[in-house]
Motif scaffolding. Structure first.
Motif, PDB file in Angstrom:
ATOM      1  N   GLY A  78     -13.993   1.813  10.196  1.00  9.77           N
ATOM      2  CA  GLY A  78     -14.944   1.726   9.076  1.00  9.77           C
ATOM      3  C   GLY A  78     -14.165   1.218   7.752  1.00  9.77           C
ATOM      4  O   GLY A  78     -12.857   1.073   7.702  1.00  9.77           O
ATOM      5  N   LEU A  79     -14.773   0.991   6.433  1.00  8.56           N
ATOM      6  CA  LEU A  79     -14.402   0.827   5.428  1.00  8.56           C
ATOM      7  C   LEU A  79     -13.222   1.810   4.978  1.00  8.56           C
ATOM      8  O   LEU A  79     -12.270   1.209   4.240  1.00  8.56           O
ATOM      9  CB  LEU A  79     -15.375   0.535   4.420  1.00  8.56           C
ATOM     10  CG  LEU A  79     -14.916  -0.234   2.878  1.00  8.56           C
ATOM     11  CD1 LEU A  79     -14.476  -1.516   3.317  1.00  8.56           C
ATOM     12  CD2 LEU A  79     -16.446  -0.209   2.194  1.00  8.56           C
ATOM     13  N   ALA A  80     -13.404   3.050   5.413  1.00  9.19           N
ATOM     14  CA  ALA A  80     -12.520   3.924   4.722  1.00  9.19           C
ATOM     15  C   ALA A  80     -11.027   3.733   4.922  1.00  9.19           C
ATOM     16  O   ALA A  80     -10.033   3.864   4.402  1.00  9.19           O
ATOM     17  CB  ALA A  80     -13.208   5.308   5.293  1.00  9.19           C
ATOM     18  N   ARG A  81     -10.701   3.257   6.473  1.00 12.02           N
ATOM     19  CA  ARG A  81      -9.572   3.285   6.933  1.00 12.02           C
ATOM     20  C   ARG A  81      -8.844   1.744   6.185  1.00 12.02           C
ATOM     21  O   ARG A  81      -7.755   1.705   5.733  1.00 12.02           O
ATOM     22  CB  ARG A  81      -9.528   2.998   8.403  1.00 12.02           C
ATOM     23  CG  ARG A  81      -7.865   2.707   8.785  1.00 12.02           C
ATOM     24  CD  ARG A  81      -7.865   2.657  10.245  1.00 12.02           C
ATOM     25  NE  ARG A  81      -8.555   1.528  11.023  1.00 12.02           N
ATOM     26  CZ  ARG A  81      -8.311   1.206  12.032  1.00 12.02           C
ATOM     27  NH1 ARG A  81      -7.150   1.743  12.868  1.00 12.02           N
ATOM     28  NH2 ARG A  81      -8.403   0.001  12.505  1.00 12.02           N
ATOM     29  N   ARG A  82      -9.793   0.752   6.126  1.00 11.24           N
ATOM     30  CA  ARG A  82      -9.303  -0.583   5.383  1.00 11.24           C
ATOM     31  C   ARG A  82      -8.887  -0.277   3.994  1.00 11.24           C
ATOM     32  O   ARG A  82      -8.001  -0.819   3.502  1.00 11.24           O
ATOM     33  CB  ARG A  82     -10.497  -1.415   5.548  1.00 11.24           C
ATOM     34  CG  ARG A  82     -10.213  -2.810   5.523  1.00 11.24           C
ATOM     35  CD  ARG A  82     -11.029  -3.993   5.710  1.00 11.24           C
ATOM     36  NE  ARG A  82     -10.684  -4.935   4.976  1.00 11.24           N
ATOM     37  CZ  ARG A  82      -9.909  -5.851   5.248  1.00 11.24           C
ATOM     38  NH1 ARG A  82      -9.252  -5.831   6.459  1.00 11.24           N
ATOM     39  NH2 ARG A  82      -9.556  -7.012   4.392  1.00 11.24           N
ATOM     40  N   ASP A  83      -9.472   0.631   3.232  1.00  9.28           N
ATOM     41  CA  ASP A  83      -9.427   0.510   1.857  1.00  9.28           C
ATOM     42  C   ASP A  83      -8.205   1.639   1.709  1.00  9.28           C
ATOM     43  O   ASP A  83      -7.281   1.309   0.998  1.00  9.28           O
ATOM     44  CB  ASP A  83     -10.653   1.550   1.223  1.00  9.28           C
ATOM     45  CG  ASP A  83     -11.580   0.728   0.789  1.00  9.28           C
ATOM     46  OD1 ASP A  83     -11.363  -0.558   0.892  1.00  9.28           O
ATOM     47  OD2 ASP A  83     -12.865   1.138   0.396  1.00  9.28           O
ATOM     48  N   PHE A  84      -8.071   2.622   2.494  1.00  9.21           N
ATOM     49  CA  PHE A  84      -6.919   3.489   2.486  1.00  9.21           C
ATOM     50  C   PHE A  84      -5.649   2.768   2.877  1.00  9.21           C
ATOM     51  O   PHE A  84      -4.418   2.570   2.179  1.00  9.21           O
ATOM     52  CB  PHE A  84      -6.841   4.747   3.679  1.00  9.21           C
ATOM     53  CG  PHE A  84      -5.772   5.624   3.524  1.00  9.21           C
ATOM     54  CD1 PHE A  84      -5.652   6.131   2.392  1.00  9.21           C
ATOM     55  CD2 PHE A  84      -5.026   5.657   4.645  1.00  9.21           C
ATOM     56  CE1 PHE A  84      -4.381   7.191   2.434  1.00  9.21           C
ATOM     57  CE2 PHE A  84      -3.910   6.815   4.599  1.00  9.21           C
ATOM     58  CZ  PHE A  84      -3.651   7.258   3.498  1.00  9.21           C
ATOM     59  N   ALA A  85      -5.652   1.571   3.964  1.00  5.99           N
ATOM     60  CA  ALA A  85      -4.504   1.011   4.378  1.00  5.99           C
ATOM     61  C   ALA A  85      -4.183  -0.120   3.142  1.00  5.99           C
ATOM     62  O   ALA A  85      -3.027  -0.196   2.839  1.00  5.99           O
ATOM     63  CB  ALA A  85      -5.018   0.080   5.558  1.00  5.99           C
ATOM     64  N   THR A  86      -5.198  -0.522   2.472  1.00 10.25           N
ATOM     65  CA  THR A  86      -5.021  -1.454   1.255  1.00 10.25           C
ATOM     66  C   THR A  86      -4.184  -0.685   0.379  1.00 10.25           C
ATOM     67  O   THR A  86      -3.261  -1.180  -0.394  1.00 10.25           O
ATOM     68  CB  THR A  86      -6.408  -1.967   0.916  1.00 10.25           C
ATOM     69  OG1 THR A  86      -7.139  -2.475   1.889  1.00 10.25           O
ATOM     70  CG2 THR A  86      -6.060  -2.986  -0.319  1.00 10.25           C
ATOM     71  N   SER A  87      -4.626   0.579  -0.111  1.00 14.43           N
ATOM     72  CA  SER A  87      -4.001   1.185  -1.082  1.00 14.43           C
ATOM     73  C   SER A  87      -2.582   1.627  -0.852  1.00 14.43           C
ATOM     74  O   SER A  87      -1.597   1.418  -1.684  1.00 14.43           O
ATOM     75  CB  SER A  87      -4.834   2.520  -1.320  1.00 14.43           C
ATOM     76  OG  SER A  87      -4.829   3.656  -0.466  1.00 14.43           O
ATOM     77  N   LEU A  88      -2.331   1.904   0.384  1.00 15.12           N
ATOM     78  CA  LEU A  88      -0.949   2.145   0.789  1.00 15.12           C
ATOM     79  C   LEU A  88      -0.202   0.888   0.835  1.00 15.12           C
ATOM     80  O   LEU A  88       0.929   1.034   0.194  1.00 15.12           O
ATOM     81  CB  LEU A  88      -1.044   2.562   2.386  1.00 15.12           C
ATOM     82  CG  LEU A  88      -1.147   4.074   2.572  1.00 15.12           C
ATOM     83  CD1 LEU A  88      -1.121   4.307   4.133  1.00 15.12           C
ATOM     84  CD2 LEU A  88      -0.668   5.100   1.805  1.00 15.12           C
ATOM     85  N   ARG A  89      -0.736  -0.193   1.199  1.00 13.42           N
ATOM     86  CA  ARG A  89      -0.050  -1.329   0.882  1.00 13.42           C
ATOM     87  C   ARG A  89       0.400  -1.664  -0.504  1.00 13.42           C
ATOM     88  O   ARG A  89       1.506  -1.815  -0.971  1.00 13.42           O
ATOM     89  CB  ARG A  89      -0.657  -2.644   1.450  1.00 13.42           C
ATOM     90  CG  ARG A  89      -0.115  -3.831   1.294  1.00 13.42           C
ATOM     91  CD  ARG A  89      -1.043  -5.114   1.144  1.00 13.42           C
ATOM     92  NE  ARG A  89      -1.983  -5.053   0.256  1.00 13.42           N
ATOM     93  CZ  ARG A  89      -2.953  -5.835  -0.007  1.00 13.42           C
ATOM     94  NH1 ARG A  89      -2.901  -6.840   1.026  1.00 13.42           N
ATOM     95  NH2 ARG A  89      -3.798  -5.825  -0.752  1.00 13.42           N
ATOM     96  N   ASN A  90      -0.696  -1.479  -1.479  1.00 12.21           N
ATOM     97  CA  ASN A  90      -0.493  -1.976  -2.738  1.00 12.21           C
ATOM     98  C   ASN A  90       0.602  -0.942  -3.311  1.00 12.21           C
ATOM     99  O   ASN A  90       1.559  -1.448  -4.152  1.00 12.21           O
ATOM    100  CB  ASN A  90      -1.817  -1.695  -3.529  1.00 12.21           C
ATOM    101  CG  ASN A  90      -2.933  -2.529  -3.211  1.00 12.21           C
ATOM    102  OD1 ASN A  90      -2.492  -3.629  -2.619  1.00 12.21           O
ATOM    103  ND2 ASN A  90      -4.258  -2.300  -3.189  1.00 12.21           N
ATOM    104  N   ASN A  91       0.486   0.273  -3.124  1.00  9.32           N
ATOM    105  CA  ASN A  91       1.349   1.428  -3.780  1.00  9.32           C
ATOM    106  C   ASN A  91       2.916   1.141  -2.901  1.00  9.32           C
ATOM    107  O   ASN A  91       3.911   1.193  -3.785  1.00  9.32           O
ATOM    108  CB  ASN A  91       0.749   2.660  -3.483  1.00  9.32           C
ATOM    109  CG  ASN A  91       1.217   3.559  -4.445  1.00  9.32           C
ATOM    110  OD1 ASN A  91       2.287   3.474  -5.499  1.00  9.32           O
ATOM    111  ND2 ASN A  91       0.471   4.663  -4.997  1.00  9.32           N
ATOM    112  N   ALA A  92       2.868   0.942  -1.746  1.00  7.60           N
ATOM    113  CA  ALA A  92       4.159   0.526  -1.076  1.00  7.60           C
ATOM    114  C   ALA A  92       5.050  -0.380  -1.976  1.00  7.60           C
ATOM    115  O   ALA A  92       6.092  -0.225  -2.216  1.00  7.60           O
ATOM    116  CB  ALA A  92       4.068   0.531   0.213  1.00  7.60           C
ATOM    117  N   TYR A  93       4.213  -1.742  -2.071  1.00  8.86           N
ATOM    118  CA  TYR A  93       5.010  -2.719  -2.894  1.00  8.86           C
ATOM    119  C   TYR A  93       5.403  -2.321  -4.485  1.00  8.86           C
ATOM    120  O   TYR A  93       6.399  -2.554  -4.932  1.00  8.86           O
ATOM    121  CB  TYR A  93       3.979  -3.985  -3.056  1.00  8.86           C
ATOM    122  CG  TYR A  93       4.080  -4.607  -1.887  1.00  8.86           C
ATOM    123  CD1 TYR A  93       5.178  -5.128  -1.228  1.00  8.86           C
ATOM    124  CD2 TYR A  93       2.948  -4.877  -0.953  1.00  8.86           C
ATOM    125  CE1 TYR A  93       5.400  -5.908   0.079  1.00  8.86           C
ATOM    126  CE2 TYR A  93       2.879  -5.470   0.174  1.00  8.86           C
ATOM    127  CZ  TYR A  93       4.329  -5.904   0.521  1.00  8.86           C
ATOM    128  OH  TYR A  93       4.205  -6.931   1.795  1.00  8.86           O
TER     129      TYR A  93
END
Lengths: 366, 308
Positions: A78-93
């Motif tokens: 669902g959206l939960a995983r997608r949002d979490f992955a997005t937030s990880l990507r953003n914070n990693a950069y």
């Protein structure tokens, strides 16, 4: 903790002191327990429950759901995983850019401010440190103004004939932008496969233009603090070492590269560790400046955890994100420790043995 | 604030004399001196440019807060308002909740600072000087607790505040912030650095532990207490995330929460930049004053909190 053994005849005083010790500690222990230790235990329970924000989660208003909240974030569809992955990507950069930049800038400022020939070093040091003491909310408000489409930064770029982007409202990733500049606008099919619910292509986007504003903001506000740490260490490097290198004809750059930086290793280690821990927690600036927009490209795990709990009332998921974030911070810190330790072939340097008596400590505190 | 007396170029040249001597010729010496002069000029210029870059956001904020909205949008770089107006400040102080936010921030900051000074010094003294069973365990727990990132505690802390029915009250804003492991650590280190002989003497005269602490040790701890005051004041004045999770009613807004809302909410209803920047300027003033008063101490210890 050892070494306090009092003679027998003072036993009564000793036991009086023991009681006083607990009495003195009691308020602090109660507060730390109540607001630091117990919360973690409670949140662990909530992270494996389905609590929806109503009633007391500890007396029947929540049910045990096992690892469901974690599974939704890591393996769900669902959206939960997608949002979490997005937030990880953003914070990693964000981490990837802020940590090296703030370390290098802080070191540069410290070396510059430490040069005795320069006039007005005290004032400069004040200027560099001042952003560190101000509120992150106030600084964010200022930066939002500086980085508007027709704001101060774009005016400055205009003088250089560069047309600045619409910073905080621009969701385009900088790597995507660079690729589209050389004609690559859509990904090859191979990069369409999803990892953690996010296409490889999206993982490789780079920080969005909006996120770059927060990256500059972070470097601006933290470099002063770390400059002070470097400065303290620099003043411990003996002037003799510097001078003898100078006598041997080492250039300024050689001295920096081969003497100063190696001797600053322990401080470098501290700065990078603090940087890693700090940058994975970015929250205030996002809350004040963008709430994750545009296009979720400034969403961070810390903000997502808050939003999931307080806005969506998905408390279990919010708590689970907090624990995953905790795990990331712990792993990152350990990893960095290992990498830096391994490269430290020179063995341990006993800091106390350094000839600090000759260090130019006095007379230069502004 | 004081200028650092810069070493003159001639002094520097004198220090370098042996270098030039080794190099051998007067020509080399002159070349080196000239290069040195050029290098220090370049360094000075770089320092000036960087210092200006670090200060300019604050100068622009102050200037913009005295502009009209149209002026602020049209001339974002200018440091001189076309017409000086205090409209932003009048609106902030007379027509908004800003004074309430300011008062709330002040109440919370003063309470937290006072509380931390007392609790940190009590606990720090116990850890440094009062031998009690389990002291080692307490100390280890303290270090462990310090390692927990604050953002991770955001939601957990809300759960406790909620369970204790402190949500949406001044107690909920203040009491959790009193837990300060780092401050206890600072006080412990300080108490360990002072010689125990003074206390011994007082104890021989029959003073109890609290008496010794209160009238003998605490007055000696002024430098460390000032450090706690600085850190607590700055920390609680600038705190945001805890206030977000501990309250919701507008009567309990602090400056950070209020201004953050102002910034977020106003995005859709026109820019109002003078107003927002005026708010940012005013909320910076108390920490700025604290910073300049205690500048020497802050810079020497490097004890400024690391921003996240």
């Amino acid at each position: 903790m050892s070494g306090i053994r009092l003679p027998r005849r003072r036993r009564s005083i000793h036991s009086g002191q023991a009681a006083a010790g607990w009495l003195f500690m009691a308020p602090a222990i109660v507060l730390l327990g109540l607001f630091l230790v117990i919360p973690i235990a409670m949140a662990l329970w909530v992270s494996v429950s389905d609590w929806g924000g109503r009633g007391n989660p500890f007396t029947g208003a929540a049910h045990f759901v096992g690892g469901r909240n974690y599974a939704e974030l890591l393996t769900g569809d669902g959206l939960a995983r997608r949002d979490f992955a997005t937030s990880l990507r953003n914070n990693a950069y964000y981490v990837l850019l802020v940590v090296p930049l703030q370390t290098v800038v802080a070191l540069g400022l410290a070396v510059l401010v430490n040069r005795k020939v320069l006039r007005g070093r005290g004032l400069a040091r004040t200027a560099f440190y001042f952003p560190s003491v101000t509120s992150s909310v106030a600084i964010t408000v200022v930066f939002l103004f500086l980085f508007t489409a027709s704001g101060a930064v774009n005016r400055l770029l205009g003088y250089l004939s560069i047309e600045g982007p619409n910073w905080i409202n621009d969701p385009r990733g900088v790597v995507h932008l660079a690729l589209s500049a050389v004609g690559v606008d859509s990904p090859p099919a191979a990069l369409r496969s999803p990892v953690l619910g996010l296409d490889v292509w999206d993982w490789l986007s780079g920080p969005s233009v909006a996120m770059c504003v927060f990256i500059v903001l972070a470097v601006f506000t933290t470099s002063g603090t770390f400059m002070l740490l470097f400065l303290a260490a620099l003043q411990n490097i003996s002037a003799e070492v510097e001078e003898s290198a100078q006598v041997d004809g080492a250039t300024a750059w050689q001295r920096l590269r081969h003497i100063t930086v190696p001797m600053l290793r322990p401080t470098l280690f501290t700065v990078i560790t603090l940087g890693l821990i700090g940058t994975w927690q970015v929250f205030d600036q996002i809350y004040t400046g963008s709430q994750g927009a545009p296009g979720k490209t400034t969403l961070t795990p810390a903000y997502l955890s808050y939003e999931a709990s307080f806005t969506s009332q998905e408390w279990g998921r919010g708590a689970a994100i907090a624990f995953l974030l905790f795990a990331i911070i712990v792993v990152m810190t350990l990893l960095q420790r290992m990498v830096l330790r391994e490269r430290d072939t020179g063995g341990r340097r006993p800091r106390r043995l350094r000839p600090s008596a000759t260090a130019p400590k006095g007379g230069e505190q502004a | 604030m004081s200028f650092v007396p810069a070493q003159t170029v001639s002094e520097q040249a004198a220090v370098e004399q042996p270098v030039a001597g080794k190099a051998g010729s007067g020509k080399a010496r002159r070349g080196r001196a000239a290069r040195h002069k050029a290098a220090s000029f370049a360094g000075g210029l770089l320092l000036l440019v960087l210092a200006l870059a670090y200060v300019s956001p604050f100068l622009i904020s102050v200037a913009t807060s005295f502009k009209t909205t149209a002026d602020a949008t049209a001339h974002p770089l200018s440091l001189v308002p076309e017409t000086v107006t205090t409209a932003a400040y009048r609106k902030l102080f007379l027509n908004s909740d800003f004074p309430l936010w300011f008062a709330n921030s002040a109440v919370v900051t003063v309470a937290v600072t006072a509380g931390r000074v007392l609790l940190d010094s009590l606990a720090g003294y116990a850890l440094a000087r009062l031998p009690f069973r389990g002291r080692g365990v307490v100390y280890a727990a303290l270090v462990a607790v310090m390692a927990v990132p604050s953002v991770v505690l955001l939601i957990p802390r809300f759960l406790v505040i909620n369970s204790l029915q402190m949500y949406d009250s001044y107690a909920g804003l203040i009491v959790p912030l009193l837990a300060d492991a780092a401050g206890i650590f600072i006080m412990k280190n300080f108490f360990e650095s002072i010689p125990p002989s003074v206390e011994e003497a007082a104890r021989m005269d029959g003073a109890g532990p609290f008496r010794v602490f209160w009238s003998v040790v605490l007055p000696m701890a002024r430098p460390a207490l000032i450090t706690i005051v600085i850190l607590s004041f700055q920390g609680s004045w600038n705190e945001l995330s805890h206030f977000i999770t501990a309250s919701q009613s507008p009567e309990l807004f602090t400056l950070t929460k209020g201004v953050a809302q102002l910034s977020a909410g106003a995005l859709s209803q026109g820019t109002q930049y003078p107003l927002k920047l005026g708010a940012a300027v005013v909320m910076t003033v108390p920490v700025a004053v604290l910073f300049f008063v205690f500048q020497r101490r802050i810079m020497n210890t490097g004890a400024g909190a690391v921003k996240e």
